[in-house]
Enzyme design. Structure first.
Site, PDB file in Angstrom:
ATOM      1  N   GLY A  91      -2.662   4.930  -0.694  1.00  0.00           N
ATOM      2  CA  GLY A  91      -3.220   4.620  -2.010  1.00  0.00           C
ATOM      3  C   GLY A  91      -2.191   4.892  -3.082  1.00  0.00           C
ATOM      4  O   GLY A  91      -1.186   5.558  -2.825  1.00  0.00           O
ATOM      5  N   CYS A  93      -0.007   7.946   4.895  1.00  0.00           N
ATOM      6  CA  CYS A  93       0.580   8.095   3.559  1.00  0.00           C
ATOM      7  C   CYS A  93      -0.297   8.989   2.673  1.00  0.00           C
ATOM      8  O   CYS A  93      -0.294  10.199   2.847  1.00  0.00           O
ATOM      9  CB  CYS A  93       0.855   6.733   2.941  1.00  0.00           C
ATOM     10  SG  CYS A  93       1.962   6.840   1.546  1.00  0.00           S
ATOM     11  N   TYR A  94      -1.100   8.407   1.769  1.00  0.00           N
ATOM     12  CA  TYR A  94      -1.986   9.251   0.959  1.00  0.00           C
ATOM     13  C   TYR A  94      -2.883  10.088   1.872  1.00  0.00           C
ATOM     14  O   TYR A  94      -3.127  11.273   1.622  1.00  0.00           O
ATOM     15  CB  TYR A  94      -2.838   8.348   0.049  1.00  0.00           C
ATOM     16  CG  TYR A  94      -3.702   9.111  -0.940  1.00  0.00           C
ATOM     17  CD1 TYR A  94      -3.245   9.387  -2.219  1.00  0.00           C
ATOM     18  CD2 TYR A  94      -4.975   9.556  -0.579  1.00  0.00           C
ATOM     19  CE1 TYR A  94      -4.025  10.096  -3.119  1.00  0.00           C
ATOM     20  CE2 TYR A  94      -5.763  10.265  -1.472  1.00  0.00           C
ATOM     21  CZ  TYR A  94      -5.287  10.525  -2.743  1.00  0.00           C
ATOM     22  OH  TYR A  94      -6.069  11.225  -3.627  1.00  0.00           O
ATOM     23  N   HIS A 142       3.748   3.670   7.014  1.00  0.00           N
ATOM     24  CA  HIS A 142       2.605   2.756   7.169  1.00  0.00           C
ATOM     25  C   HIS A 142       2.671   1.997   8.501  1.00  0.00           C
ATOM     26  O   HIS A 142       3.344   0.968   8.583  1.00  0.00           O
ATOM     27  CB  HIS A 142       2.605   1.742   6.018  1.00  0.00           C
ATOM     28  CG  HIS A 142       2.265   2.343   4.702  1.00  0.00           C
ATOM     29  ND1 HIS A 142       0.975   2.491   4.258  1.00  0.00           N
ATOM     30  CD2 HIS A 142       3.050   2.862   3.735  1.00  0.00           C
ATOM     31  CE1 HIS A 142       0.970   3.067   3.077  1.00  0.00           C
ATOM     32  NE2 HIS A 142       2.215   3.308   2.724  1.00  0.00           N
ATOM     33  N   GLU A 158       0.476   0.083   9.634  1.00  0.00           N
ATOM     34  CA  GLU A 158      -0.247  -1.188   9.500  1.00  0.00           C
ATOM     35  C   GLU A 158       0.626  -2.312   8.934  1.00  0.00           C
ATOM     36  O   GLU A 158       0.236  -3.478   8.954  1.00  0.00           O
ATOM     37  CB  GLU A 158      -1.491  -0.993   8.622  1.00  0.00           C
ATOM     38  CG  GLU A 158      -1.253  -0.855   7.114  1.00  0.00           C
ATOM     39  CD  GLU A 158      -0.863   0.558   6.674  1.00  0.00           C
ATOM     40  OE1 GLU A 158      -0.449   1.361   7.537  1.00  0.00           O
ATOM     41  OE2 GLU A 158      -0.944   0.851   5.472  1.00  0.00           O
ATOM     42  N   GLY A 187     -14.536 -27.968   1.053  1.00  0.00           N
ATOM     43  CA  GLY A 187     -13.627 -28.521   2.062  1.00  0.00           C
ATOM     44  C   GLY A 187     -12.765 -27.433   2.677  1.00  0.00           C
ATOM     45  O   GLY A 187     -12.085 -27.656   3.662  1.00  0.00           O
ATOM     46  N   GLY A 188     -12.797 -26.251   2.088  1.00  0.00           N
ATOM     47  CA  GLY A 188     -12.051 -25.125   2.653  1.00  0.00           C
ATOM     48  C   GLY A 188     -12.802 -24.545   3.843  1.00  0.00           C
ATOM     49  O   GLY A 188     -13.997 -24.793   4.015  1.00  0.00           O
ATOM     50  N   ASP A 245     -13.860 -21.548   4.546  1.00  0.00           N
ATOM     51  CA  ASP A 245     -14.965 -20.608   4.301  1.00  0.00           C
ATOM     52  C   ASP A 245     -16.271 -21.342   3.974  1.00  0.00           C
ATOM     53  O   ASP A 245     -17.321 -21.035   4.537  1.00  0.00           O
ATOM     54  CB  ASP A 245     -14.631 -19.646   3.144  1.00  0.00           C
ATOM     55  CG  ASP A 245     -13.344 -18.872   3.386  1.00  0.00           C
ATOM     56  OD1 ASP A 245     -12.929 -18.796   4.545  1.00  0.00           O
ATOM     57  OD2 ASP A 245     -12.760 -18.373   2.410  1.00  0.00           O
ATOM     58  N   SER A 246     -16.193 -22.302   3.058  1.00  0.00           N
ATOM     59  CA  SER A 246     -17.447 -22.959   2.666  1.00  0.00           C
ATOM     60  C   SER A 246     -17.961 -23.895   3.766  1.00  0.00           C
ATOM     61  O   SER A 246     -19.165 -23.983   3.996  1.00  0.00           O
ATOM     62  CB  SER A 246     -17.301 -23.691   1.324  1.00  0.00           C
ATOM     63  OG  SER A 246     -16.396 -24.748   1.421  1.00  0.00           O
ATOM     64  N   LYS A 284     -10.304 -13.707   7.115  1.00  0.00           N
ATOM     65  CA  LYS A 284      -9.998 -15.145   7.212  1.00  0.00           C
ATOM     66  C   LYS A 284      -9.720 -15.589   8.656  1.00  0.00           C
ATOM     67  O   LYS A 284     -10.249 -16.600   9.115  1.00  0.00           O
ATOM     68  CB  LYS A 284      -8.768 -15.427   6.344  1.00  0.00           C
ATOM     69  CG  LYS A 284      -8.515 -16.879   6.082  1.00  0.00           C
ATOM     70  CD  LYS A 284      -9.401 -17.327   4.976  1.00  0.00           C
ATOM     71  CE  LYS A 284      -9.036 -18.649   4.388  1.00  0.00           C
ATOM     72  NZ  LYS A 284      -9.849 -18.892   3.183  1.00  0.00           N
TER      73      LYS A 284
END
Ligand code: XMP
Length: 518
Positions: free
Chosen positions: A60, A88-89, A174, A176, A230-231, A233-234, A374
Site C-alpha cells: 500500500g 511490503c506494507y 512484491h 505478485e 459489443g464488449g 463484459d456486456s 477480465k
C-alpha cells in the site's frame, strides 16, 4: 446475492490501498484458488464467517509508522490458526504488530533488486539461492520480531523476508508483480505448502450457478434491460441473463456514431446467433454528432456523450413494460474505484456506462460478473460459446472513438479514425500480434502535414498509431513494433484513406501518457 459458489478454501487479501490487492488476488486465482479482497477493518468478521485458508496482507502507499496508518486486529489474527503472508506494507505491519523494528524511509525506492536466501523456508522451496525481485517501498524492517528469523536479504543488506517459522511469512518485495523472478512460484508455495490448498477454482465451472442465481433473483413476470456495447463484459452478461430468463431480457444497443468499423452489424449478428431475441438497435448517431459539433475539450466531450447516452437509453427503456432490472457488465476491478470490494457490495461501473446511468433510473441492478476478473469473464464467455471476435477483442472505451479524436469530433475525422484503426487491427491480426497487445488503434487531430499526391501538394491529416502492451490498463508500455509491419500499416493508411498525408507512432508509456489521447 452471491454468484460465486465456493467449493474449497479461499484466500483473503487485505487491501491497504493502491493497485496491489487486485494483482495479488488475480495471481492467486490464476493458481486455482478463489480469492477475495477485503478492507482491513472487516478481517475479523470474515474470519468468523469461515472458509478462509490463508490471509495475505497487501502492499500500500502509506507508511505503517504514520499515526493514522491502516492496521489490522493482530490479536485476532494471532488467535486463528491460519497462515498469513505480509507483502511490503503487510511485511512492515507484521514487524510493527509483533514487536520488530522498522526505520522510516524518506524517499520511495522502486525497482529491481537481487536477493539472497540466507535461511531456507517453505515459500522459497525449489527456488535458486539468488534471484531478482521487484521492490517499491519507503520503510524497512531492521530487526525482526522476537522468535522470527530473517530468510533473505538484498544485495544492499536490507531484510527482504522473514518468518516466525510457524505460520507468519512476509516479504519486502512484491511476488505478485511480473518483474519478480519466481514470484508466482512463491505464491504457489504459500498456497500449496503452507496453506495446504490444492487448486479448485475454475470460473468456467461457475456458469450454471450464475444462471441459476439470476433465475432466482428475477421475479417471474419481471423483465431485464441490458445495454450492450459489443464488449466482452456486456455481451457475456446478456448471454447469461438470456439463458436464465429467455425472452424477458431486452437488449439495447445504441449506435452513437462513435463505434468501430462494422461494429453495429457484428454485434447484431453475434447476439442473434447467441439466441438473444429482443434487441433494439437505436441509431442515435446524428444526435451525438450534433451535440459534439464545435466541442474540443476532452472532458466536455465525455460529459456530452454521457448525457446523451442516458437520454437515449431512458427514451428506449421507458417503452419496455414491466422492466424492473438493469443488467450491467460490472467486473471485480471496477468495484475498487469506490473502495467497496467486499462481496456484499454492488457498485456501478460508472466509467463504462459513461454517465452514471442508474442514478437516474429506478431499476434494480443485476451484476452477475461482479466477482470476476477480465480473464475469468473471457473463460465464461468461451464456455457460453461466445465467439472469439467478442471475447478476444481489445478493450474499447465507453465514449468510443471520440476519445481518439483530438479536438472537434466531426464526420471527416471520425471516418479517418475508424478506417485507420480497422487497418491497424487487420494488419496486427494478420501478423499474429493482435492477441499479444492490450490495445491498438489510430488517433487523429487537427494538425496537418503537406503531402504530394501525384502532381499536387495537399495539406492532409496526421494519423498517429498507438499500440500498447499492458496487463490491466493501469500502466502500459508502447509495443516495439516490427518496422515492416509498421511500413505496411503506414502505406495502407495513406493509400486507402483520402486526406491522410502522414502516419506517426506514439512512443510514450503510461505513465506519464494515458493510453487514449483524450
Ligand atoms: P487511459 O486512457 O485512462 O485508459 O490510460 C485506460 C484504459 O481504460 C479505457 N478507457 C475507458 N474505458 N470508458 C471506458 O469504458 C472510458 O471513458 C474510458 N477511457 C479510457 C482505455 O481504452 C484503456 O483500456
Amino acid at each position: 446475492m452471491y454468484y460465486v459458489e465456493i467449493m474449497g478454501l479461499k484466500i483473503i487479501v487485505v487491501d491497504f490501498g493502491g493497485q496491489y490487492a487486485h494483482l495479488i488476488a488475480r495471481r492467486i486465482r490464476e493458481l486455482g484458488v478463489y480469492s477475495e479482497i477485503i478492507e482491513p477493518e472487516n478481517l475479523s468478521e470474515v474470519l468468523i464467517e469461515g472458509g478462509v485458508g490463508g490471509v495475505i496482507l497487501s502492499g500500500g502507499p502509506r507508511s505503517v509508522l504514520e499515526d493514522d496508518a491502516p492496521t489490522i486486529d493482530s490479536d485476532y489474527l494471532r488467535s486463528y490458526d491460519i497462515p498469513v503472508l505480509g507483502i511490503c506494507y503487510g511485511h512492515h505491519l507484521l514487524a510493527k504488530e509483533f514487536g520488530g523494528e522498522l526505520v522510516r524511509g524518506h524517499i520511495r525506492e522502486y525497482g529491481r533488486t537481487r536477493i539472497k536466501i540466507i535461511n531456507e523456508d517453505d515459500i522459497y522451496h525449489g527456488l535458486p539461492r539468488e534471484f531478482h525481485v521487484w521492490m517499491s517501498h519507503w520503510d524497512t524492517v531492521v530487526k525482526p520480531p522476537k522468535g522470527w528469523i530473517v530468510t533473505s536479504i538484498s544485495e544492499t543488506g536490507i531484510i527482504t523476508s522473514m518468518t516466525d517459522n510457524k505460520r507468519f511469512y512476509s516479504t519486502q518485495f512484491h511476488p505478485e508483480v511480473y518483474h519478480t523472478e519466481h514470484g508466482s512460484k512463491i505464491l504457489e508455495n504459500f498456497l500449496r505448502r503452507i496453506c495446504r490448498i490444492s487448486p479448485w477454482w475454475n470460473p468456467g465451472d461457475q456458469v450454471s450457478r450464475i444462471i441459476e442465481e439470476i433465475r432466482n433473483i428475477i421475479g417471474e413476470e419481471e423483465k431485464v434491460i441490458c445495454a450492450v456495447s459489443g464488449g466482452v463484459d456486456s455481451v457475456t452478461t446478456a448471454v447469461l441473463v438470456s439463458k436464465a430468463i429467455g425472452e424477458r431480457l431486452h437488449c439495447i444497443f445504441i449506435d452513437t456514431g462513435l463505434l468501430r468499423k462494422n461494429e453495429k452489424e457484428n454485434v447484431e449478428n453475434t447476439l442473434k446467433n447467441l439466441g438473444i431475441k429482443n434487441l433494439a438497435i437505436v441509431d442515435a448517431s446524428e444526435r451525438f454528432l450534433k451535440r459534439l459539433r464545435g466541442v474540443g475539450d476532452p472532458e466536455e466531450k465525455r460529459k456530452i456523450i454521457g448525457e446523451e447516452f442516458i437520454k437515449v437509453f431512458e427514451e428506449v427503456s421507458s417503452r419496455i413494460e414491466n422492466a424492473r432490472w438493469l443488467a450491467q457488465g460490472t467486473i471485480y476491478p471496477d468495484r475498487v474505484e469506490s473502495g467497496r470490494t467486499g462481496r456484499h457490495s454492488a457498485l456501478i461501473k460508472s466509467h463504462h456506462n459513461v454517465g452514471g446511468l442508474p442514478d437516474k433510473i429506478s431499476l434494480n441492478i443485476l451484476e452477475p460478473l461482479k466477482d470476476f476478473y477480465k480473464d475469468e469473464v473471457r473463460m465464461i464467455a468461451r464456455k457460453l460459446g461466445i465467439p472469439k471476435e467478442i471475447w478476444g477483442r481489445h478493450p474499447f472505451p465507453g465514449p468510443g472513438i471520440a476519445v481518439r479524436i483530438i479536438g472537434e469530433v466531426n464526420e471527416e475525422k471520425l471516418n479517418i479514425c475508424r478506417e485507420a484503426s480497422a487497418i491497424v487491427e487487420e494488419e496486427l491480426s494478420r501478423s499474429g500480434i493482435y492477441d499479444y497487445v492490450w490495445q491498438a488503434f489510430a488517433v487523429v487531430g487537427d494538425d496537418k502535414w503537406v503531402g504530394v499526391m501525384g502532381d499536387e501538394r495537399l495539406e492532409g491529416y496526421i494519423v498517429t498509431i498507438r499500440i500498447v502492451e499492458s496487463m490491466d490498463g493501469m500502466t502500459a508500455d508502447w509495443h516495439r513494433i516490427d518496422y515492416d509491419i509498421m511500413d505496411r500499416i503506414s502505406r495502407r493508411i495513406t493509400n486507402e484513406i483520402p486526406k491522410v498525408t502522414m502516419v506517426t507512432y506514439a512512443v510514450s508509456s503510461k505513465p506519464p501518457s494515458t493510453i487514449e489521447p483524450c
